[in-house]
Design a protein around this motif. Structure first.
Motif, PDB file in Angstrom:
ATOM      1  N   GLU A  50      20.174  46.825  42.062  1.00 20.29           N
ATOM      2  CA  GLU A  50      20.456  46.930  43.552  1.00 20.29           C
ATOM      3  C   GLU A  50      19.505  46.340  43.867  1.00 20.29           C
ATOM      4  O   GLU A  50      19.238  46.184  45.491  1.00 20.29           O
ATOM      5  CB  GLU A  50      20.585  48.934  43.661  1.00 20.29           C
ATOM      6  N   ASP A  51      17.911  46.332  42.921  1.00 18.96           N
ATOM      7  CA  ASP A  51      16.587  45.478  43.959  1.00 18.96           C
ATOM      8  C   ASP A  51      17.707  44.151  44.388  1.00 18.96           C
ATOM      9  O   ASP A  51      16.907  43.554  45.747  1.00 18.96           O
ATOM     10  CB  ASP A  51      15.683  45.190  43.018  1.00 18.96           C
ATOM     11  N   GLY A  57      20.790  39.832  49.630  1.00 17.37           N
ATOM     12  CA  GLY A  57      21.693  40.808  51.559  1.00 17.37           C
ATOM     13  C   GLY A  57      23.046  40.965  50.464  1.00 17.37           C
ATOM     14  O   GLY A  57      24.011  40.897  51.680  1.00 17.37           O
ATOM     15  N   THR A  58      23.252  41.345  49.974  1.00 15.64           N
ATOM     16  CA  THR A  58      24.302  41.624  48.787  1.00 15.64           C
ATOM     17  C   THR A  58      24.712  42.852  48.629  1.00 15.64           C
ATOM     18  O   THR A  58      23.908  44.100  48.587  1.00 15.64           O
ATOM     19  CB  THR A  58      24.790  40.693  48.194  1.00 15.64           C
ATOM     20  N   THR A  59      25.557  43.766  47.570  1.00 13.16           N
ATOM     21  CA  THR A  59      25.694  44.702  47.099  1.00 13.16           C
ATOM     22  C   THR A  59      25.304  44.589  45.907  1.00 13.16           C
ATOM     23  O   THR A  59      25.776  43.853  44.878  1.00 13.16           O
ATOM     24  CB  THR A  59      27.039  45.233  47.091  1.00 13.16           C
ATOM     25  N   GLN A  60      25.392  45.647  45.203  1.00 13.56           N
ATOM     26  CA  GLN A  60      24.967  46.399  43.061  1.00 13.56           C
ATOM     27  C   GLN A  60      26.549  46.008  43.201  1.00 13.56           C
ATOM     28  O   GLN A  60      25.986  44.800  41.767  1.00 13.56           O
ATOM     29  CB  GLN A  60      24.425  47.156  42.929  1.00 13.56           C
ATOM     30  N   ALA A  61      27.521  45.760  42.996  1.00 11.94           N
ATOM     31  CA  ALA A  61      28.573  45.404  43.130  1.00 11.94           C
ATOM     32  C   ALA A  61      29.163  43.861  42.730  1.00 11.94           C
ATOM     33  O   ALA A  61      29.279  43.465  41.519  1.00 11.94           O
ATOM     34  CB  ALA A  61      29.983  46.241  43.688  1.00 11.94           C
ATOM     35  N   VAL A  62      27.955  43.279  43.351  1.00  9.27           N
ATOM     36  CA  VAL A  62      28.415  41.416  43.852  1.00  9.27           C
ATOM     37  C   VAL A  62      27.474  41.374  42.486  1.00  9.27           C
ATOM     38  O   VAL A  62      27.604  40.038  41.434  1.00  9.27           O
ATOM     39  CB  VAL A  62      28.105  41.378  44.775  1.00  9.27           C
ATOM     40  N   VAL A  63      26.591  41.911  42.567  1.00  8.31           N
ATOM     41  CA  VAL A  63      25.293  41.854  41.162  1.00  8.31           C
ATOM     42  C   VAL A  63      25.658  41.666  40.221  1.00  8.31           C
ATOM     43  O   VAL A  63      26.060  41.604  39.138  1.00  8.31           O
ATOM     44  CB  VAL A  63      23.718  42.174  41.458  1.00  8.31           C
ATOM     45  N   ALA A  64      26.701  43.074  39.481  1.00  8.82           N
ATOM     46  CA  ALA A  64      26.865  43.811  38.415  1.00  8.82           C
ATOM     47  C   ALA A  64      28.440  42.389  38.452  1.00  8.82           C
ATOM     48  O   ALA A  64      28.012  42.225  37.244  1.00  8.82           O
ATOM     49  CB  ALA A  64      27.189  44.674  38.626  1.00  8.82           C
ATOM     50  N   ARG A  65      28.865  41.918  39.518  1.00  9.67           N
ATOM     51  CA  ARG A  65      30.085  40.923  38.989  1.00  9.67           C
ATOM     52  C   ARG A  65      29.430  39.307  38.088  1.00  9.67           C
ATOM     53  O   ARG A  65      30.158  38.419  37.327  1.00  9.67           O
ATOM     54  CB  ARG A  65      31.284  40.720  39.722  1.00  9.67           C
TER      55      ARG A  65
END
Length: 103
Positions: A50-51, A57-65
Motif C-alpha cells: 500500500e505504501d 500513484g496506483t493501487t495496492q493490487a497493481v503492486v501485488a501484480r
C-alpha cells in the motif's frame, strides 16, 4: 498428530531433480528474479504494498501484480517502483547460467 516441517529449499531440491520441473523452473527464471528484486526493494525500504502504491500513484493490487512475477512491466513502471522505494533501477545483460541447481 505430529507436525513435520519441510523447508522450501529442501522441497525445491527434491522437485528440481525431476527434469520436467527443472525445465519449467528455468523457463520462469527471469520472472522469479524480477519478482524477488521488487519484493526485496520494498522490504529493504520497510514499505508495505500500500505504501509503494501510494508513492507510485496506483493501487495496492497493481503492486501485488508486479510482485507476483506474472507480468512483465514496462521500464517506466519499474522506474516508478524504484523511485517509490528509494532505489535505482539498473538493467543489465548477463550470459546464461548453467542448468538449474536447487535455489
Amino acid at each position: 498428530m505430529v507436525n513435520k516441517t519441510l523447508l522450501v529449499s529442501e522441497a525445491a531440491k527434491k522437485w528440481l531433480r525431476d527434469p520436467e520441473i527443472a525445465e519449467a523452473y528455468d523457463a520462469l527464471e527471469e520472472e522469479f528474479a524480477l519478482a524477488e528484486a521488487l519484493i526485496r526493494a520494498r522490504a529493504d525500504a520497510a514499505m508495505t504494498q500500500e505504501d509503494v502504491a501510494k508513492a507510485m500513484g496506483t493501487t495496492q493490487a497493481v503492486v501485488a501484480r508486479l510482485e507476483s512475477g506474472r507480468s512483465m512491466p514496462s521500464t517506466r513502471t519499474l522506474q516508478r517502483f524504484a523511485e517509490a522505494t528509494g532505489t535505482k533501477l539498473r538493467i543489465r545483460f548477463e550470459r546464461p547460467k548453467a542448468k538449474t541447481s536447487a535455489p
